[in-house]
Scaffold this active site. Sequence first.
Site, PDB file in Angstrom:
ATOM      1  N   GLY A 252      -7.587   3.170  -3.179  1.00 33.55           N
ATOM      2  CA  GLY A 252      -6.917   4.113  -1.917  1.00 33.55           C
ATOM      3  C   GLY A 252      -6.213   5.161  -2.294  1.00 33.55           C
ATOM      4  O   GLY A 252      -5.040   5.276  -1.700  1.00 33.55           O
TER       5      GLY A 252
ATOM      6  N   ASN B 216      -6.960   8.551  -1.847  1.00 36.36           N
ATOM      7  CA  ASN B 216      -7.516   9.641  -1.143  1.00 36.36           C
ATOM      8  C   ASN B 216      -6.295  10.049  -0.290  1.00 36.36           C
ATOM      9  O   ASN B 216      -6.367  11.334   0.364  1.00 36.36           O
ATOM     10  CB  ASN B 216      -8.697   9.516  -0.419  1.00 36.36           C
ATOM     11  CG  ASN B 216      -8.644   8.627   0.838  1.00 36.36           C
ATOM     12  OD1 ASN B 216      -8.716   7.265   0.448  1.00 36.36           O
ATOM     13  ND2 ASN B 216      -8.452   8.915   2.029  1.00 36.36           N
TER      14      ASN B 216
ATOM     15  N   GLY C 133      -2.003   9.221   1.415  1.00 37.45           N
ATOM     16  CA  GLY C 133      -0.651   8.564   1.461  1.00 37.45           C
ATOM     17  C   GLY C 133      -0.073   7.951   0.211  1.00 37.45           C
ATOM     18  O   GLY C 133      -0.191   8.951  -0.652  1.00 37.45           O
TER      19      GLY C 133
ATOM     20  N   GLY D  38      -1.275   6.101  -2.255  1.00 30.52           N
ATOM     21  CA  GLY D  38      -2.118   6.058  -3.426  1.00 30.52           C
ATOM     22  C   GLY D  38      -2.348   7.370  -3.872  1.00 30.52           C
ATOM     23  O   GLY D  38      -2.369   7.596  -5.222  1.00 30.52           O
TER      24      GLY D  38
ATOM     25  N   SER E 277       4.644  -5.483   0.672  1.00 20.36           N
ATOM     26  CA  SER E 277       5.244  -4.611   1.718  1.00 20.36           C
ATOM     27  C   SER E 277       6.571  -5.676   1.955  1.00 20.36           C
ATOM     28  O   SER E 277       6.608  -6.684   1.678  1.00 20.36           O
ATOM     29  CB  SER E 277       4.614  -4.716   3.172  1.00 20.36           C
ATOM     30  OG  SER E 277       5.097  -4.460   4.145  1.00 20.36           O
TER      31      SER E 277
ATOM     32  N   TYR F 125      -1.638  -9.369   8.648  1.00 19.02           N
ATOM     33  CA  TYR F 125      -1.061  -8.449   7.692  1.00 19.02           C
ATOM     34  C   TYR F 125       0.252  -8.945   6.795  1.00 19.02           C
ATOM     35  O   TYR F 125       0.073  -8.810   5.516  1.00 19.02           O
ATOM     36  CB  TYR F 125      -0.425  -7.365   8.598  1.00 19.02           C
ATOM     37  CG  TYR F 125       0.212  -6.259   7.722  1.00 19.02           C
ATOM     38  CD1 TYR F 125      -0.684  -5.521   6.606  1.00 19.02           C
ATOM     39  CD2 TYR F 125       1.545  -6.063   7.874  1.00 19.02           C
ATOM     40  CE1 TYR F 125       0.145  -4.535   5.896  1.00 19.02           C
ATOM     41  CE2 TYR F 125       2.090  -5.232   6.825  1.00 19.02           C
ATOM     42  CZ  TYR F 125       1.293  -4.300   5.959  1.00 19.02           C
ATOM     43  OH  TYR F 125       2.006  -3.640   5.060  1.00 19.02           O
TER      44      TYR F 125
END
Length: 299
Positions: A20, A22, A24, A26, A146, A170
């Site tokens: 991930g 691409n 934010g 990451g 998180s 989540y």
Amino acid sequence: MAWTPADIPDLTGKRAIVTGSNAGLGLHIADELAAHGADVTLACRNLTKAEQAADGIRKRTPSASVEVRALDLADLDSVAAFAGGIDGPLDLLVNNAGLMAIDEARTPQGVEMQFGVNHLGHFALTARLLPLLLATPGSRIGSMSSMGHRGARGPADPRLERPYQRWQSYFQSKLANLLFTAELQKRLSAAGASTIAVAAHPGGSSTDLGTEGSGLINRSISTVVPLIAQSAEAGARPMLRAVTDPAVRGGEFYGPTFVFRGSRPVRETPSRSARDAAAAARLWATSVELSGLEPAITR
């Protein structure tokens, strides 16, 4: 002294995979690893955005060694294909990609989508890449959790046997990240492996996470979060410390000093639920059943 990305050691000759990456968190993790000399693979579902991200890294660090490879963590067949194209050595695996509070959906294998992407896809990826990691002295596996893991209530529902609750799904997936880290580290330690498993969370960071869903909170995220949250660059620092600081030990969990605007990454104690050894063992067994993979951990 406060840890900053300037404290990242020289990573020349090290190989890293960041899922991930691409945009934010990451992207910032991959950017810093590349800037400090690591050969970085951007493992992403959207190849167009990933190539653009790679170009941006190369512009910021002309000497950067970065490549893009396709990976859809929702699909275990994609995970298998990705892992099959990776050769050793492998020093860092950063399990960063994630979804937050999306509308109800299932993976191609029938698993609730948030659990499938945030946890199960990374479980399968780790299992398939573990031989390379174990063969690389001092390698690390970092999983992005998180602060929402503290809100998890009751057991996870990967098969959608109960009415879907986007936020609980989540929270449960983020709790799973920590339980997985704990059980993985337990097994690595028992095997006498030099590989360690660590975890981190970004606090309240401004990314596009959570904007995919149609819920009321989802619709407000893009306007409210940028006003109160720290940058994605700051949110990436706890994971960067977890996977690069020589002082970090297996099983440790890092986060920002404050929920918002707290850019200093420090060691944290996860919730009591995340420290439940029996729950971690049950999650491991469920993950093996759902993925068909049993991570082989030997010296």
